[in-house]
Structures are given as C-alpha cells and as structure tokens.
Scaffold this motif. Structure first.
Motif, PDB file in Angstrom:
ATOM      1  N   VAL A 247       2.317   5.862   4.659  1.00  0.00           N
ATOM      2  CA  VAL A 247       3.514   6.738   5.027  1.00  0.00           C
ATOM      3  C   VAL A 247       4.624   5.441   5.330  1.00  0.00           C
TER       4      VAL A 247
ATOM      5  N   PHE B 228      -2.025   5.015  -0.199  1.00  0.00           N
ATOM      6  CA  PHE B 228      -1.371   6.379   0.069  1.00  0.00           C
ATOM      7  C   PHE B 228      -1.918   7.481  -0.924  1.00  0.00           C
TER       8      PHE B 228
ATOM      9  N   LEU C 130       8.093  11.772   1.019  1.00  0.00           N
ATOM     10  CA  LEU C 130       6.283  11.219   1.729  1.00  0.00           C
ATOM     11  C   LEU C 130       6.067  12.330   2.821  1.00  0.00           C
TER      12      LEU C 130
ATOM     13  N   CYS D 294       4.869  14.975   0.207  1.00  0.00           N
ATOM     14  CA  CYS D 294       3.658  14.469  -0.602  1.00  0.00           C
ATOM     15  C   CYS D 294       2.810  14.858   0.180  1.00  0.00           C
TER      16      CYS D 294
ATOM     17  N   LEU E 184       8.270   7.706  -5.798  1.00  0.00           N
ATOM     18  CA  LEU E 184       7.846   6.777  -4.840  1.00  0.00           C
ATOM     19  C   LEU E 184       8.558   5.447  -4.790  1.00  0.00           C
TER      20      LEU E 184
END
Length: 611
Positions: free
Chosen positions: A336, A359, A429, A432, A571
């Motif tokens: 991240v 990730f 992020l 997520c 992303l």
C-alpha cells in the motif's frame, strides 16, 4: 466483582489483608524489604532465603504500608520488578495495592469473537490532550460510532521518564503512572466493555528498557549475554534459570488478562525471541492463556513477526486457532505504501516492481512473501506458505505506530499521499483493506487523516539521551535525502518535549475539511463491512487472486454458508483495457466509481454472491 491474579512474584495480597512478598535474586546473599515514609511507615524486614535463589517474606496486615523496595546485600536498593503499581519514577520504590479493592462492573462481559474485530491502535499519552486512561473514556463513543470493535493500547508498562512509546518498559506489571493508576486503567476497560469494545494490550517480552532495569544486579539469569538483540542482551528463555524467566512473562500475560479483564494481547517482535527449547516460549504462553482465561471467554492473541512465519497461525478442523489468532501482515502495509506514496527506499524496494501482485496476494493468501527471495535482504528467502490459512489469521493495516513513528518526521500516509498527488490511490487502497475479509487495524487519527505527526519520542537523561538522539539521526544517514549532516540535524530530537507534544492528536481536525471527508469515507466503509461482510466471516477461506490486466486486481474469497466475496479494482493511474469485465456477480456492496466500459483509474468494486 473482584479480580486477582495469583502469581509467585512480587507482593501478593493474602486473605487476612497482609502480603506475601517474593523476589527471585539468585545472585544475592541477603535481601531486605525496606519501607519508605515517616514514623511507623519506615522499617526494614530481612527476607528468608529459599531454594533456587528465592527470597520471601510474610507481612501481616499491620505491616503492609504504601511504599516498599528491596535492599540487595546491604547496598543497592531496587524496586520490585513485579510491582503492581509504581507511583513515581521507575528508580523509586514500588507501591503496595490490593486489586480486590476495585469493584468491577463488567461481570457479564465475555468478549467478542475474533471475526468481529475492527481494531484501533492507540498510544494513551497521545490519544487525548490529557494523555490518561481517564480522558480516553470520553473518546470511546466516537470509536464506536466509527465502527471500531477493539482498541489496542501500545505498551503501558512503566518505563523511565515522562514520555515514551512504551517499548522500553522495565516494570512489566505496573501501568505507567503518567497515564493514571491501575484502577484508572480498570475503569477504562469497564467503560470499553460497556460499549461493546474489546481491549487488547501490546506487551514486550523480548527485552527490557535501558534505564531503570536493575535485574542484572541480582538476577543476571534473566538475560542471555551470548545473544544480542537490537535492544541489548536477549531474554534468557532457554538457558540456566530460564524456567523462572519464562514463568515471569507467562504470569505477566495472565495477569493483564485476568486482573485487568483484557480481551487479549499483541505480542511484540516474536522474531527477536531466542529460544531453542521445546515448546517455544510463545507456544507455552499461548497454551497457558488458552487453558486459563481462554476457556471461559473470548481471549485473542496477536503476534508481530517480521519473518512472515505462519507456524503459529494453525487452525483446528472448525477453523479455530490452535495457537495465535492472528499476526500483523506487513506485506499489505508495504505494498500500500509504495502505491500510495511512490516511495521505494529501504524495505519498500521489495514491493517496487510488482506492488499490485504482492498486495493482491497478501489480501488473498496472507503473506505476499511466502518463501520468496527478498531483494532488500540480498536475496534471502522470506516467509512461509500461508494460503492454507483463513483471512482471519492476518491483521491488515495502512499504517501502524511502527511505520509512521519510525519515519524521520513521523508523517502519516495521508500526508505523504497528498504530497505525491496520490490521494485517489490511497482511497482505493483503503477500500480494499477495510472491505477485505482480514480484520483491519487503524492507527489513531487515521480515520480523519490527522495532520499531526507521530514522532519517535522518549525522555532519557544524560549520556543515554545523547546516545539515543545521535543514534536516531545516524540511522537515517543511509538515505540519500539525509546524506548531509545538516539534514540529519533537522530530524526532531526524540528527547525534546516538543516531539511528544506534536504527536498528540488534535480532535478538532475531524470537523474541518479535508479531515471530515476522510472520516465520512472511513465510517461508510466500516458500516458496509459490518452490514455485509462480518455476518459471513466465520468459515471464510483463503481467496483466489487474478491479475486480468496491468494494474487490475480481482479476488474471490469463499465465506461462510456458501457465500462468496468479490473484489475488482483498478490500482493504477490508467483505465483498464477494453474488453475487460467491469462488473461483479452478486449484490453490489461498494462501488467507488460509476460503472463504465472500462474500469476507472483507482476504482474499486465489492460484491457478495449468495449461494
């Protein structure tokens, strides 16, 4: 309701109002208990020498007074290492207390199951302007409204000086007096339980602090001089006399859980514990907790282990933990950080090439590095396989006290993302992480993108203070931006009062832009987690990750009762390619951007599919 943990160390209250006092001092010939104060409070009481290096004294009710210490061989006077209370600095006397004088009000509390955990890490001294257990109570309702179900306190065991992170504690049984009395801590626990909040405590069993630790003078068996750690000699967990040392820390864990009615512990730096014996110290500690308070209520144990070792996260046939409930997952944080800030220095270099893949793998399978070579570690393989473990075995975060406070200027990730014009990336992020099955953890103030830094601070004196300040600045010398000595001199002095003061939260920020917008986003995401994900988390299993296109991440997790949880995210700063599926099966839980033929940059979708 009364609570008292019975332990073979320190001053243990007796049924008749007296105290049995015990000290393990195998290097001493004579030990005398001394009481401070005026008039009848003064006195010296020789202690009986027992086998195995123990000294013991029974004090009748009339002789139990407030302050006491131990005089070793007619010389050094030391505090009780197992003191339950320490009103003054750690170099001063200990304080007699009887825990049975506190009336608990949470007798019906049995904790909460681990799958409901949404954790909030906080430092008591910086969480409020007052920096006390008592003042923290007034902020609990705000955490409940946010969607938090557990607070995790950074270490509160007594340490030298006025301010510190707590990882240099020297009296592991005594809450830091600057935060309040033991009873104040218990009132905070009661208040949290009244609101449905679990209380976890960070504990340190891998070293003692450098100031105020007198154990070497009379019990050198506490340490293994042949093994060094970043903080000095290792704790003796497997050599001569280690049985007493192991019992000391195991009782400490039980003490916090039983006498303070805590819901669990976060155990610091397991990788720094040197133990070649069987069972390993951590395994024995966890087993003692499971066989004790863990039989009666929910008690959770979380590990920090830089090695990405999944060995202590094993599950039984029903999915319950055999040892630890979970472990901090640094791979999620590091990936991240690279995507949200663009930084690739130091250990972030491991995530610079494939941040989306690492990730996604960490979200889906636990660790990003599961035995893979680490470029930062000169190709050394890091980690063990974790895909067989459920998501509940890992705690994911965007920032922690470590990752913020160990920066030179203590910047938070929202500050860094804004400076790099990557706030959109951070929002994606964040969605997520908060809407993935693993329990998320926030660091205090994160929910409103606090503008205050969290610096490394301490309060040492003399040569030790100079050494810490110099060492703190020197460790950044390997970074290009700090090659110049003048740049290093600009790094805040850990011993300066201002370093602590600047790290205290400003709660008024929550009402101002852009902080209020961040708070609304965090609240909305956690509301969706509670409504749609938590009801099905028991029985959740490791996910399956795919990378349909550059920057595109898709993960599906099996949940309980046949449900499936889907994540689709772009992303990257570019759209997904044409022809890629842009919608998920099932009922939509969250969508950051309107549906379109291509996934928008930094966009996230979450859906749940019923059986």
């Amino acid at each position: 309701m009364k609570r008292l943990h019975d332990m073979p160390f320190g001053a243990q209250p007796t049924e008749r109002g007296g105290a049995r006092v015990r000290l393990w001092a195998p290097a001493a010939t004579d030990v005398v208990l001394v009481r401070s104060g005026d008039g009848p409070d003064q006195g010296s009481f020789p202690m009986d020498a027992l086998e195995g290096g123990w000294f013991e004294l029974e004090l009748p009710r009339a002789q139990v007074r407030t302050d006491y210490a131990f005089r070793i061989d007619d010389g050094l006077v030391v505090p009780d290492p197992a003191s339950r209370s320490h009103r003054d600095d750690v170099h001063g006397p200990s304080t007699f207390i009887d825990p049975r004088n506190f009336d608990w009000t949470d007798g019906a509390w049995r904790g909460r199951p681990w799958h409901e955990a949404v954790i909030y890490e906080l430092h008591v001294g910086c969480f409020t302007a007052e920096g006390t257990f008592a003042s923290a109570i007034a902020r609990l309702d705000a955490l409940v409204a946010l969607g938090i179900t557990a607070i995790e306190l950074m270490p509160v065991a007594a340490f030298a000086g006025r301010h510190g992170w707590g990882y240099d504690g020297v009296l592991p049984f005594a809450p830091k007096a600057a935060y309040g009395s033991p009873d104040d801590f218990k009132r905070l626990v009661c208040a949290a339980h009244q609101r449905g909040l679990m209380v976890l405590l960070d504990v340190v069993y891998n070293h003692f602090g450098p100031d105020g630790n007198y154990l070497n003078a009379y019990a050198p068996g506490f340490f293994n001089p042949d093994v060094t750690t970043p903080w000095g000699a290792a704790i003796n967990l497997d050599g001569e006399g280690s049985r007493v040392v192991r019992d000391f820390f195991i009782h400490n864990a039980l003490y916090w859980i039983e006498e303070f009615h805590l819901d669990g512990l976060r155990i610091d730096a397991v990788h720094a514990m040197h133990d070649t014996g069987t069972p390993h110290f951590i395994d024995e500690l966890v087993s003692a907790v499971r066989a004790g308070p863990g039989r009666e209520r929910h008690v959770h144990l979380v590990l920090e282990n830089d090695l990405n070792d999944a060995a202590r996260l094993r599950r039984d046939e029903s999915g319950g933990p055999l040892l630890a409930d979970a472990q901090w997952n640094d791979d999620v944080h590091h990936a991240v950080h690279v995507m949200a800030t663009g930084e690739t220095d130091g250990y972030y270099s491991d995530y610079a090439v494939e941040p989306v893949r690492l990730f996604g793998r960490a979200l889906a399978e636990g660790f990003g590095f599961q035995g893979d070579p680490s470029p930062y570690r000169d190709g050394e393989r890091r980690g063990t396989p974790s895909a067989h473990l459920p998501p509940l075995a890992f705690v994911n975060s965007l920032q922690t006290h470590d990752q913020v406070g160990n920066r030179a200027f203590g910047e938070r990730i929202a500050t860094l993302a804004a400076a790099a014009d990557r706030s959109d990336a951070l929002r994606a992020l964040l969605a997520c992480v908060l809407l993935a099955p693993s329990p998320p953890m926030l660091f205090m103030g994160e929910e409103w993108a606090a503008g205050t830094p969290f610096l490394y601070f301490c309060d040492h004196q003399g040569e030790l203070a100079q050494a810490v300040t110099h060492g703190r600045r020197a460790e950044f010398g390997r970074f290009a931006r700090f090659n110049d000595p003048g740049a290093r001199d600009a790094i805040p002095d850990p011993n300066a009062e201002s370093s602590f003061a600047r790290s205290q939260l400003d709660w008024q920020e929550r009402e101002r832009a852009p902080h209020a917008e961040w708070l609304a986003l965090y609240s909305d995401l956690l509301r969706r987690r509670h409504a749609h994900l938590i009801p099905w988390l028991q029985g959740a299993r490791s996910g399956v990750m795919t990378l349909p296109a550059p920057g595109t991440l898709r993960i599906t997790w099996p949940l309980g009762s046949g449900h499936r949880w889907h994540l689709l995210a772009q992303l990257a700063s570019h759209e997904s390619p044409a022809g890629l599926a842009t919608e998920l099966p099932g009922a939509l839980v969250y969508r950051s951007h309107p549906v379109a033929a291509r996934l928008a940059p930094w966009s996230v979708q979450i859906a749940i599919e019923a059986p």
